[in-house]
Design a protein around this motif. Structure first.
Motif, PDB file in Angstrom:
ATOM      1  N   ALA A  97       0.806  -1.506  -0.171  1.00 20.87           N
ATOM      2  CA  ALA A  97       0.142   0.030  -0.496  1.00 20.87           C
ATOM      3  C   ALA A  97       0.736   0.562   0.169  1.00 20.87           C
ATOM      4  N   ASN A  98       0.894   2.728  -1.339  1.00 18.09           N
ATOM      5  CA  ASN A  98       0.622   3.277  -0.410  1.00 18.09           C
ATOM      6  C   ASN A  98       0.278   4.224   0.095  1.00 18.09           C
ATOM      7  N   THR A  99       1.012   5.173   1.209  1.00 19.57           N
ATOM      8  CA  THR A  99       1.511   5.571   2.166  1.00 19.57           C
ATOM      9  C   THR A  99      -0.235   7.314   1.888  1.00 19.57           C
ATOM     10  N   ASP A 100      -0.358   7.861   0.266  1.00 16.93           N
ATOM     11  CA  ASP A 100      -0.719   9.469   0.126  1.00 16.93           C
ATOM     12  C   ASP A 100      -2.109   9.228  -0.929  1.00 16.93           C
ATOM     13  N   ALA A 101      -2.780   8.247   0.254  1.00 15.26           N
ATOM     14  CA  ALA A 101      -4.140   8.478  -0.611  1.00 15.26           C
ATOM     15  C   ALA A 101      -5.381   8.002   0.121  1.00 15.26           C
ATOM     16  N   ILE A 102      -6.327   9.134   0.244  1.00 15.48           N
ATOM     17  CA  ILE A 102      -7.359   8.589   0.906  1.00 15.48           C
ATOM     18  C   ILE A 102      -8.206   8.322   0.117  1.00 15.48           C
ATOM     19  N   GLU A 129     -12.074   4.369 -11.253  1.00 11.49           N
ATOM     20  CA  GLU A 129     -12.057   5.646 -12.849  1.00 11.49           C
ATOM     21  C   GLU A 129     -12.181   6.776 -12.342  1.00 11.49           C
ATOM     22  N   PRO A 130     -11.262   7.128 -13.922  1.00 15.15           N
ATOM     23  CA  PRO A 130     -10.691   8.588 -13.838  1.00 15.15           C
ATOM     24  C   PRO A 130     -11.487   9.774 -12.719  1.00 15.15           C
ATOM     25  N   ALA A 131     -13.813   9.322 -13.427  1.00 14.65           N
ATOM     26  CA  ALA A 131     -14.544   9.657 -12.850  1.00 14.65           C
ATOM     27  C   ALA A 131     -14.340   9.873 -11.107  1.00 14.65           C
ATOM     28  N   SER A 132     -13.679   9.112 -10.686  1.00 16.50           N
ATOM     29  CA  SER A 132     -13.847   9.053  -8.641  1.00 16.50           C
ATOM     30  C   SER A 132     -12.852   9.436  -8.559  1.00 16.50           C
ATOM     31  N   ALA A 133     -11.541   9.509  -9.072  1.00 15.38           N
ATOM     32  CA  ALA A 133     -10.307  10.349  -8.741  1.00 15.38           C
ATOM     33  C   ALA A 133      -9.854  11.848  -8.391  1.00 15.38           C
ATOM     34  N   VAL A 134     -10.514  12.048  -7.118  1.00 17.36           N
ATOM     35  CA  VAL A 134     -10.577  13.335  -6.855  1.00 17.36           C
ATOM     36  C   VAL A 134      -9.323  14.039  -7.275  1.00 17.36           C
ATOM     37  N   GLY A 135      -9.118  15.472  -7.846  1.00 14.40           N
ATOM     38  CA  GLY A 135      -8.564  15.642  -8.372  1.00 14.40           C
ATOM     39  C   GLY A 135      -6.961  15.180  -9.201  1.00 14.40           C
ATOM     40  N   HIS A 136      -7.254  13.870  -9.357  1.00 12.40           N
ATOM     41  CA  HIS A 136      -6.178  13.184 -10.255  1.00 12.40           C
ATOM     42  C   HIS A 136      -5.738  13.734 -11.884  1.00 12.40           C
ATOM     43  N   PRO A 207       0.782  19.879  -2.602  1.00  8.90           N
ATOM     44  CA  PRO A 207       0.072  19.948  -1.886  1.00  8.90           C
ATOM     45  C   PRO A 207      -1.177  20.728  -2.081  1.00  8.90           C
ATOM     46  N   ASP A 208      -1.624  21.205  -2.940  1.00  5.18           N
ATOM     47  CA  ASP A 208      -3.380  21.153  -3.229  1.00  5.18           C
ATOM     48  C   ASP A 208      -4.365  19.671  -3.129  1.00  5.18           C
ATOM     49  N   GLY A 209      -3.358  18.396  -3.044  1.00  9.21           N
ATOM     50  CA  GLY A 209      -4.124  17.319  -2.431  1.00  9.21           C
ATOM     51  C   GLY A 209      -4.263  17.430  -0.745  1.00  9.21           C
ATOM     52  N   ILE A 210      -3.650  17.588  -0.349  1.00 13.06           N
ATOM     53  CA  ILE A 210      -4.490  17.682   1.394  1.00 13.06           C
ATOM     54  C   ILE A 210      -5.577  18.555   0.915  1.00 13.06           C
ATOM     55  N   ARG A 211      -6.184  19.746   0.371  1.00 13.91           N
ATOM     56  CA  ARG A 211      -7.032  20.289   0.565  1.00 13.91           C
ATOM     57  C   ARG A 211      -8.560  19.652  -0.166  1.00 13.91           C
ATOM     58  N   LEU A 212      -8.071  18.878  -1.118  1.00 16.09           N
ATOM     59  CA  LEU A 212      -9.075  17.904  -1.808  1.00 16.09           C
ATOM     60  C   LEU A 212      -9.232  17.045  -0.964  1.00 16.09           C
TER      61      LEU A 212
END
Length: 222
Positions: A97-102, A129-136, A207-212
């Motif tokens: 598991a990567n440790t940088d995802a929510i 799915e891309p539609a379910s990947a926030v900020g990707h 860094p912008d991924g934190i807010r998302l």
């Protein structure tokens, strides 16, 4: 196996004094979100690899029943890091598991365990799915066939959690290498599989991924 050794360079000054897995998201270090999900499936052992500012993670993980695989003097990438941790993990297939995802939705570890078919799979990747990947941003990593097999191409995104056999790791001569080398072999042999995650996912790579990610944590479950 929790991958926690990276430098987190895309996070800029946020990782000047702490490793990326220790960046707070929703009031907790990033790594704790993944660790909580992992513990819910009661694995026999949990291992984290360390390299950049290891003492920070060592102090944090000391009371959490996590074994540590220290990479020194060089960082070993995902494949080399997993190989180095095998004395702690054992010979059976493992979660990585990567440790940088929510994740928002069902426990990703449980989904993989329920659908794992060891007779025909060497690796089983949880994909989004891309539609379910926030900020990707990007075209995705794999094409997911109707039979569940993965091949390279713009399609679903690898979410960072998988079940993988480790038998072939020792066949790779390099000490530091990516698990992509193993995936490429498994794809050729028709033994690389994927599963689509039914919830939503956020990669906290910048860094912008934190807010998302914090917005996602506050949203109602899907």
């Amino acid at each position: 196996m929790l991958f926690a050794a990276g430098f987190g360079t895309r996070m800029g000054p946020l990782t000047a004094t702490r490793p990326k897995p220790m960046i707070p998201v929703g009031g907790r270090p990033l790594i704790d979100h993944t660790l909580e999900l992992a513990k819910q499936v009661e694995p026999r052992v949990i291992v984290a690899n360390l390299h950049y500012l290891p003492e920070v993670l060592e102090r944090h993980l000391a009371p959490k029943d996590v074994r540590l695989s220290r990479e020194h003097p060089d960082i070993l990438d995902t494949g080399g890091g997993l190989l180095a941790a095998l004395p702690l993990l054992g010979a059976e297939p493992v979660y990585t598991a990567n440790t940088d995802a929510i994740w928002q939705g069902p426990n990703p570890f449980e989904l993989l365990r329920t659908a794992w078919e060891p007779d025909r799979m060497d690796a089983f990747l949880l994909c989004v799915e891309p539609a379910s990947a926030v900020g990707h941003q990007g075209q995705g990593d794999f094409l997911l066939g109707q039979d569940g097999r993965l091949r390279r191409g713009p399609g679903v995104i690898y979410g960072g959690i998988q079940i993988i056999r480790t038998d072939s790791l020792r066949d790779i001569p390099e000490r530091s290498f990516s698990l992509n080398l193993l995936w490429n072999r498994m794809e050729t042999e028709g033994r690389l599989f994927g599963l689509t995650y039914p919830g939503r996912w956020c990669d906290v790579g910048r860094p912008d991924g934190i807010r998302l990610a914090e917005t996602l944590l506050e949203a109602p479950d899907v």
